[in-house]
Design an enzyme around this catalytic site. Structure first.
Site, PDB file in Angstrom:
ATOM      1  N   TRP A 104       4.961  11.692   1.074  1.00 50.46           N
ATOM      2  CA  TRP A 104       3.717  11.431   0.341  1.00 50.46           C
ATOM      3  C   TRP A 104       2.902  12.705   0.179  1.00 50.46           C
ATOM      4  O   TRP A 104       2.279  12.918  -0.851  1.00 50.46           O
ATOM      5  CB  TRP A 104       2.908  10.323   1.016  1.00 50.46           C
ATOM      6  CG  TRP A 104       3.616   9.012   0.963  1.00 50.46           C
ATOM      7  CD1 TRP A 104       4.091   8.286   2.027  1.00 50.46           C
ATOM      8  CD2 TRP A 104       3.959   8.242  -0.210  1.00 50.46           C
ATOM      9  NE1 TRP A 104       4.698   7.141   1.576  1.00 50.46           N
ATOM     10  CE2 TRP A 104       4.632   7.086   0.227  1.00 50.46           C
ATOM     11  CE3 TRP A 104       3.764   8.441  -1.575  1.00 50.46           C
ATOM     12  CZ2 TRP A 104       5.116   6.117  -0.658  1.00 50.46           C
ATOM     13  CZ3 TRP A 104       4.244   7.478  -2.468  1.00 50.46           C
ATOM     14  CH2 TRP A 104       4.899   6.330  -2.007  1.00 50.46           C
ATOM     15  N   ASP A 174      -5.212  11.436   2.846  1.00 48.87           N
ATOM     16  CA  ASP A 174      -4.545  10.214   2.405  1.00 48.87           C
ATOM     17  C   ASP A 174      -4.366   9.353   3.657  1.00 48.87           C
ATOM     18  O   ASP A 174      -3.559   9.672   4.524  1.00 48.87           O
ATOM     19  CB  ASP A 174      -3.191  10.585   1.790  1.00 48.87           C
ATOM     20  CG  ASP A 174      -2.377   9.361   1.370  1.00 48.87           C
ATOM     21  OD1 ASP A 174      -2.831   8.221   1.596  1.00 48.87           O
ATOM     22  OD2 ASP A 174      -1.273   9.561   0.809  1.00 48.87           O
ATOM     23  N   LYS A 198      -1.181  -1.520   2.783  1.00 45.08           N
ATOM     24  CA  LYS A 198      -0.632  -1.363   4.125  1.00 45.08           C
ATOM     25  C   LYS A 198      -1.572  -1.932   5.175  1.00 45.08           C
ATOM     26  O   LYS A 198      -1.196  -2.826   5.910  1.00 45.08           O
ATOM     27  CB  LYS A 198      -0.320   0.105   4.410  1.00 45.08           C
ATOM     28  CG  LYS A 198       1.033   0.524   3.846  1.00 45.08           C
ATOM     29  CD  LYS A 198       0.957   1.649   2.901  1.00 45.08           C
ATOM     30  CE  LYS A 198       2.284   1.856   2.175  1.00 45.08           C
ATOM     31  NZ  LYS A 198       2.219   3.006   1.281  1.00 45.08           N
TER      32      LYS A 198
HETATM   33  C1  LIG Z   1       2.370   3.891   0.364  1.00 40.92           C
HETATM   34  C2  LIG Z   1       1.759   5.218   0.390  1.00 40.92           C
HETATM   35  C3  LIG Z   1       1.338   5.867  -0.780  1.00 40.92           C
HETATM   36  C4  LIG Z   1       1.563   5.294  -2.161  1.00 40.92           C
HETATM   37  O1  LIG Z   1       0.648   4.318  -2.428  1.00 40.92           O
HETATM   38  P1  LIG Z   1       0.552   3.591  -3.846  1.00 40.92           P
HETATM   39  O2  LIG Z   1      -0.638   2.736  -3.658  1.00 40.92           O
HETATM   40  O3  LIG Z   1       1.828   2.814  -4.011  1.00 40.92           O
HETATM   41  O4  LIG Z   1       0.401   4.614  -4.892  1.00 40.92           O
HETATM   42  C5  LIG Z   1       0.718   7.096  -0.663  1.00 40.92           C
HETATM   43  N1  LIG Z   1       0.503   7.656   0.540  1.00 40.92           N
HETATM   44  C6  LIG Z   1       0.897   7.066   1.686  1.00 40.92           C
HETATM   45  C7  LIG Z   1       0.637   7.736   2.988  1.00 40.92           C
HETATM   46  C8  LIG Z   1       1.542   5.835   1.643  1.00 40.92           C
HETATM   47  O5  LIG Z   1       1.925   5.241   2.787  1.00 40.92           O
END
Ligand SMILES: *Cc1c(COP(=O)(O)O)cnc(C)c1O
Length: 363
Positions: A104, A174, A198
């Site tokens: 990511w 993030d 998540k």
């Molecule tokens: C799942 C995830 C993403 C992607 O998220 P989307 O909402 O599908 O764009 C980005 N960063 C991390 C750390 C993730 O776990």
């Protein structure tokens, strides 16, 4: 009413708290006497605005968000933030500084590169992202626009134990896979973003917590929807937001508050993670952890088995016993148990018992 629930270890979308699902079910056809579902309400109605503001208030309370920061509910997932952040904050003569700790982070870097200049200030790519690197202030260029980190690496199962903090450097994180898993000091971050699917609710909503100071850096003439100012000015109601997702998010936040808040949830998460890591550690090498000890994630536990056959047998048997989502990501192989806030302790106890039993038969 008893409900048959899977032991859900999905990486995302992932488990939601049962009481949240039940309350949503109860309110589905008549939300608070409106005679309508939340999905049928106008996003301009008082009822919906109350839902949105309640979600903001609860999140503010749970994370002690200072009034220097604003909360936004956006669409496009964490993935759109990969682009929006550089478009808004990576100025012409500046450099976006990235720490690479997994897939990511790489994606965030890739999108920033399309917008401006970037640099990688630390990376653990060569060791297949087993750990979180240490960071040196000297690695940061003097014209750093911001420092970007991924607080929890969903695929590799690593998590920052302590966040980097450098004076006069805007830290952007993030937190898609670990927001609200433990207390954080929001004031240390200029921007936090997280796709909801998540740890916060269903997919379709992305939470952004942004320091208002930062807004003055936004260049003129960005596409309206990609400009943070648009959403700030309209309280995330510039266009039709994902109303049902925001409603579900508000219920999940209420649920966290009922658990006793983030501190209590964090203690529970620690117990859950310890159960599974302890099954790995006492297996005499039958299960190999992917993450180094000091970088282990509370949210995603990654491990491999001695060979492909045993991995396949483990996954097949676990499926028979009601476990869902344990296959690892292809870049690590083996298995991954995602144990987000809504995964109950009982599911982790059941998984640890299954792992112990499987190891005792096959080791
Ligand atoms: C799942 C995830 C993403 C992607 O998220 P989307 O909402 O599908 O764009 C980005 N960063 C991390 C750390 C993730 O776990």
């Amino acid at each position: 009413m008893s409900v048959k629930r899977a032991y859900n270890f999905n990486a995302g979308p992932s488990a939601l708290p049962l009481p949240v699902l039940q309350l949503a079910q109860q309110e589905l056809t008549d939300f608070k006497g409106t005679g309508m579902s939340v999905m049928e309400l106008s996003h301009r109605s008082k009822e919906f605005e109350n839902v949105l503001n309640h979600a903001k208030e609860t999140l503010t309370e749970l994370l002690s968000i200072p009034d220097t920061h604003e909360i936004l509910f956006l669409q496009g997932g964490a993935s759109l933030q990969f682009s929006m952040i550089p478009m808004n904050f990576l100025g012409k003569d500046q450099v976006g500084a990235f720490v690479l700790t997994g897939a990511w982070s790489e994606k965030a870097l890739k999108e920033a590169k399309k917008v401006g200049e970037t640099t990688v200030v630390a990376s653990t790519k060569e060791e297949n992202y087993r750990s979180i690197p240490t960071l040196d202030r000297a690695a940061l260029p003097s014209n750093t626009a911001y420092l970007h980190i991924t607080s929890n690496n969903t695929i590799f199962g690593t998590q920052w134990a302590e966040y980097p903090k450098f004076e006069n450097i805007d830290l952007i994180a993030d937190m898609s896979s670990d927001i609200l898993c433990r207390p954080i000091d929001v004031s240390k971050f200029s921007l936090i973003y997280a796709g909801a699917q998540k740890n916060l609710g269903p997919s379709g909503v992305t939470v952004v917590i942004i320091k208002k100071d930062l807004l003055k850096r936004i260049p003129a003439n960005l596409p309206t929807m990609l400009d943070y100012n648009t959403h700030i000015k309209s309280n995330s109601l510039y266009n039709t937001p994902p109303t049902f997702g925001i409603y579900m998010l508000s219920l999940v936040l209420d649920w966290i508050k009922e658990q006793g808040g983030v501190t209590v949830v964090a203690e529970n998460n620690k117990k859950k993670a310890e159960l599974i890591y302890s099954s790995i550690d006492k297996s005499n090498g039958f299960y190999t952890p992917h993450a180094t000890n000091d970088s282990r994630s509370l949210m995603n536990v990654t491990f491999t088995l001695p060979n492909e056959e045993l991995t396949a047998a483990f996954l097949a048997q676990s499926k028979e016993q009601g476990f869902v989502g344990l296959a690892g990501h292809r870049s690590v192989g083996g298995c991954r148990a995602s144990i987000y806030n809504a995964v109950p302790l009982e599911a982790c106890q059941a998984l640890a018992a299954f792992m112990d039993e499987f190891a005792s038969v096959h080791a």
